[in-house]
Design a protein around this motif. Structure first.
Motif, PDB file in Angstrom:
ATOM      1  N   TYR A 223       0.822  -1.215   0.000  1.00  0.00           N
ATOM      2  CA  TYR A 223       0.000   0.000   0.000  1.00  0.00           C
ATOM      3  C   TYR A 223       0.858   1.268   0.000  1.00  0.00           C
ATOM      4  N   ARG A 224       1.987   1.209  -0.695  1.00  0.00           N
ATOM      5  CA  ARG A 224       2.929   2.323  -0.606  1.00  0.00           C
ATOM      6  C   ARG A 224       2.650   3.435  -1.615  1.00  0.00           C
ATOM      7  N   PRO A 225       2.478   4.669  -1.146  1.00  0.00           N
ATOM      8  CA  PRO A 225       2.392   5.796  -2.076  1.00  0.00           C
ATOM      9  C   PRO A 225       3.789   6.176  -2.549  1.00  0.00           C
ATOM     10  N   GLU A 226       3.874   7.164  -3.432  1.00  0.00           N
ATOM     11  CA  GLU A 226       5.165   7.511  -4.025  1.00  0.00           C
ATOM     12  C   GLU A 226       6.132   8.103  -2.996  1.00  0.00           C
ATOM     13  N   LYS A 227       5.585   8.765  -2.004  1.00  0.00           N
ATOM     14  CA  LYS A 227       6.442   9.458  -1.036  1.00  0.00           C
ATOM     15  C   LYS A 227       6.503   8.684   0.290  1.00  0.00           C
ATOM     16  N   GLU A 228       7.596   8.898   1.033  1.00  0.00           N
ATOM     17  CA  GLU A 228       7.766   8.191   2.299  1.00  0.00           C
ATOM     18  C   GLU A 228       6.678   8.586   3.316  1.00  0.00           C
ATOM     19  N   VAL A 229       6.038   7.588   3.908  1.00  0.00           N
ATOM     20  CA  VAL A 229       5.023   7.861   4.924  1.00  0.00           C
ATOM     21  C   VAL A 229       5.594   7.555   6.301  1.00  0.00           C
ATOM     22  N   ILE A 230       5.315   8.441   7.247  1.00  0.00           N
ATOM     23  CA  ILE A 230       5.766   8.221   8.620  1.00  0.00           C
ATOM     24  C   ILE A 230       4.548   8.238   9.524  1.00  0.00           C
ATOM     25  N   THR A 231       4.318   7.142  10.219  1.00  0.00           N
ATOM     26  CA  THR A 231       3.200   7.098  11.161  1.00  0.00           C
ATOM     27  C   THR A 231       3.737   7.430  12.547  1.00  0.00           C
ATOM     28  N   ILE A 232       3.046   8.362  13.217  1.00  0.00           N
ATOM     29  CA  ILE A 232       3.503   8.773  14.551  1.00  0.00           C
ATOM     30  C   ILE A 232       2.359   8.541  15.539  1.00  0.00           C
ATOM     31  N   PHE A 233       2.659   7.847  16.614  1.00  0.00           N
ATOM     32  CA  PHE A 233       1.667   7.717  17.673  1.00  0.00           C
ATOM     33  C   PHE A 233       1.954   8.774  18.729  1.00  0.00           C
ATOM     34  N   ALA A 234       1.101   9.788  18.778  1.00  0.00           N
ATOM     35  CA  ALA A 234       1.292  10.901  19.720  1.00  0.00           C
ATOM     36  C   ALA A 234      -0.067  11.531  19.992  1.00  0.00           C
ATOM     37  N   ASP A 235      -0.218  12.110  21.176  1.00  0.00           N
ATOM     38  CA  ASP A 235      -1.536  12.643  21.525  1.00  0.00           C
ATOM     39  C   ASP A 235      -1.719  14.117  21.192  1.00  0.00           C
ATOM     40  N   GLY A 278       2.634  16.586  -3.201  1.00  0.00           N
ATOM     41  CA  GLY A 278       3.260  17.814  -2.694  1.00  0.00           C
ATOM     42  C   GLY A 278       4.788  17.790  -2.743  1.00  0.00           C
ATOM     43  N   SER A 279       5.386  18.888  -2.282  1.00  0.00           N
ATOM     44  CA  SER A 279       6.848  18.997  -2.418  1.00  0.00           C
ATOM     45  C   SER A 279       7.587  18.618  -1.133  1.00  0.00           C
ATOM     46  N   HIS A 280       6.861  18.194  -0.117  1.00  0.00           N
ATOM     47  CA  HIS A 280       7.511  17.872   1.152  1.00  0.00           C
ATOM     48  C   HIS A 280       8.366  16.613   1.061  1.00  0.00           C
ATOM     49  N   GLN A 281       9.267  16.532   2.027  1.00  0.00           N
ATOM     50  CA  GLN A 281      10.167  15.377   2.091  1.00  0.00           C
ATOM     51  C   GLN A 281       9.382  14.086   2.393  1.00  0.00           C
ATOM     52  N   ALA A 282       8.383  14.200   3.274  1.00  0.00           N
ATOM     53  CA  ALA A 282       7.677  13.000   3.716  1.00  0.00           C
ATOM     54  C   ALA A 282       6.229  13.334   4.083  1.00  0.00           C
ATOM     55  N   ILE A 283       5.429  12.289   4.219  1.00  0.00           N
ATOM     56  CA  ILE A 283       4.047  12.456   4.669  1.00  0.00           C
ATOM     57  C   ILE A 283       3.981  11.953   6.112  1.00  0.00           C
ATOM     58  N   ALA A 284       3.472  12.778   7.011  1.00  0.00           N
ATOM     59  CA  ALA A 284       3.363  12.344   8.408  1.00  0.00           C
ATOM     60  C   ALA A 284       1.899  12.142   8.768  1.00  0.00           C
ATOM     61  N   VAL A 285       1.620  11.025   9.403  1.00  0.00           N
ATOM     62  CA  VAL A 285       0.262  10.750   9.865  1.00  0.00           C
ATOM     63  C   VAL A 285       0.338  10.538  11.364  1.00  0.00           C
ATOM     64  N   CYS A 286      -0.409  11.353  12.096  1.00  0.00           N
ATOM     65  CA  CYS A 286      -0.340  11.281  13.554  1.00  0.00           C
ATOM     66  C   CYS A 286      -1.628  10.699  14.122  1.00  0.00           C
ATOM     67  N   LEU A 287      -1.479   9.690  14.963  1.00  0.00           N
ATOM     68  CA  LEU A 287      -2.655   9.060  15.571  1.00  0.00           C
ATOM     69  C   LEU A 287      -2.514   9.043  17.082  1.00  0.00           C
ATOM     70  N   PRO A 288      -3.634   9.229  17.799  1.00  0.00           N
ATOM     71  CA  PRO A 288      -3.572   9.108  19.258  1.00  0.00           C
ATOM     72  C   PRO A 288      -3.088   7.723  19.665  1.00  0.00           C
ATOM     73  N   LYS A 289      -2.325   7.668  20.772  1.00  0.00           N
ATOM     74  CA  LYS A 289      -1.715   6.388  21.164  1.00  0.00           C
ATOM     75  C   LYS A 289      -2.764   5.295  21.418  1.00  0.00           C
ATOM     76  N   ASP A 290      -3.922   5.701  21.966  1.00  0.00           N
ATOM     77  CA  ASP A 290      -4.883   4.648  22.338  1.00  0.00           C
ATOM     78  C   ASP A 290      -5.554   3.986  21.128  1.00  0.00           C
ATOM     79  N   THR A 291      -5.351   4.528  19.934  1.00  0.00           N
ATOM     80  CA  THR A 291      -5.909   3.822  18.757  1.00  0.00           C
ATOM     81  C   THR A 291      -5.276   2.436  18.611  1.00  0.00           C
ATOM     82  N   GLN A 292      -4.070   2.280  19.205  1.00  0.00           N
ATOM     83  CA  GLN A 292      -3.372   0.994  19.075  1.00  0.00           C
ATOM     84  C   GLN A 292      -4.083  -0.128  19.821  1.00  0.00           C
TER      85      GLN A 292
END
Ligand code: TXA
Ligand code: MG
Length: 315
Positions: A223-235, A278-292
């Motif tokens: 499921y990889r898009p063209e740009k690097e995706v970074i998933t962050i678990f943070a509130d 877009g022109s950014h280096q990466a795509i960041a997706v932030c999710l609340p920790k409790d979604t895990q």
């Protein structure tokens, strides 16, 4: 209008083209069960390895039952609750299903998709179709007709336009045995919903925990898009930014997520596609920790983590 489109799609199969079908999850790239040459073409166009089996889609139970060996009261029950809908049932297959579809496995995955247009199409075709998601192997699945046309040539694929997919991520896949249901791929039908539906049955649910790849959706990179995706678990966004800085990622484009998983799933692939323009280096997706620890997010997290080059948390 709808019937004209269906007539063109039926014609396409006669002219050795594949048909992209809308479904509530993602668009599929379809070939009829009785046209092995076209089924082979699915693998070729997608550059999909032949070890990765396809899901069979039918318009009703009568089309699907002959494809599996033991259609039990539990199957009837699950079908009555979840079909048409985003649930794929994997069961022992009959000889009506070609080995190319199942990659030589003894089992086949079947479902009735929840799209009026596709159901009418399959009814008129009179036979089920094999259909993986209509994207190149390992890339993001399409959730609208234009996503498919962008990748595949109209000389190879006729696209039935059924609007935007409302679920937005691929179906939950379960493997049925006599007394258990094993989740092979999480999706928007959650473990809790499955459990609730089983109160009158002597049947347990197990998550898939083995080492072998029995559903290539389980390949780590997918499921990889063209740009690097970074998933962050943070509130908080501040916490997420702090984590990014610590990991020396200076320029990431954040995807804003709703807190309702149904809405997140619906727009997830669209957002990933848009952000990768877009022109950014990466795509960041932030999710609340409790979604895990929340079952209703498990399908979304599964896709996001497979799309991600990195998964980051504070500690
Ligand atoms: O929502 C969906 O399931 C979409 C739409 C088009 O219906 N289809 C989809 O297909 O996601 P695909 O091919 O991209 O993913 C199907 C997954 C694959 O990972 C495959 O390995 C697994 O289903 N699968 C198919 N048949 C199987 C079987 N007999 N045993 C185990 N896994 C199976
Ligand atoms: Mg796929």
């Amino acid at each position: 209008m709808k019937n004209d489109e269906i007539a063109l799609a039926l014609e396409a199969f006669k002219n050795d083209k594949l048909v992209a079908i809308p479904t509530e999850t993602v668009y599929g790239l379809a070939a009829p069960l009785n046209q092995p040459k076209l089924i082979k073409k699915i693998f070729e166009l997608k550059e999909r390895p032949f070890f990765d089996p396809l899901i069979v889609h039918g318009s009703n139970l009568e089309q699907l039952k002959p494809l599996v060996k033991e259609w039990t009261p539990l199957c009837d029950h699950l079908a009555s609750i979840f079909w048409p809908g985003p649930l794929t049932m994997v069961m022992n297959k009959t000889e009506l299903v070609d080995d190319m579809i199942t990659a030589g496995l003894d089992t086949v995955g079947i479902r009735i998709p929840n799209s009026e247009l596709t159901i009418s199409f399959l009814e008129q075709l009179g036979i089920p179709v094999a259909a993986p998601s209509a994207n190149m192997f390992k890339k993001v699945s399409p959730t609208k007709a234009a996503d498919v046309s962008q990748v595949f040539n109209e000389k190879d694929v006729f696209v039935l336009d059924g609007g935007e997919s409302q679920v937005g991520i691929e179906s939950t896949i379960i493997k049925l045995t006599k007394k258990s249901i094993q989740i092979l791929r999480p999706g928007m039908i959650s473990k809790a919903q499955l459990k609730e539906s089983l109160t009158d049955f002597d049947c347990t649910i197990v998550d898939y925990a083995g080492e072998n790849i029995v559903a290539p959706g389980q390949l780590k990179e997918h499921y990889r898009p063209e740009k690097e995706v970074i998933t962050i678990f943070a509130d908080t966004i501040d916490e997420a930014n702090e984590i990014l800085q610590k990991n020396t990622i200076s320029e990431a484009c954040f995807i804003d997520l709703d807190d309702n998983p149904t809405l997140v799933a619906r727009s997830l692939y669209k957002s990933l596609r848009e952000a990768s323009q877009g022109s950014h280096q990466a795509i960041a997706v932030c999710l609340p920790k409790d979604t895990q620890n929340d079952d209703s997010w498990s399908g979304i997290l599964d896709r996001l983590i497979k799309a991600s080059a990195k998964v980051l948390t504070k500690d």
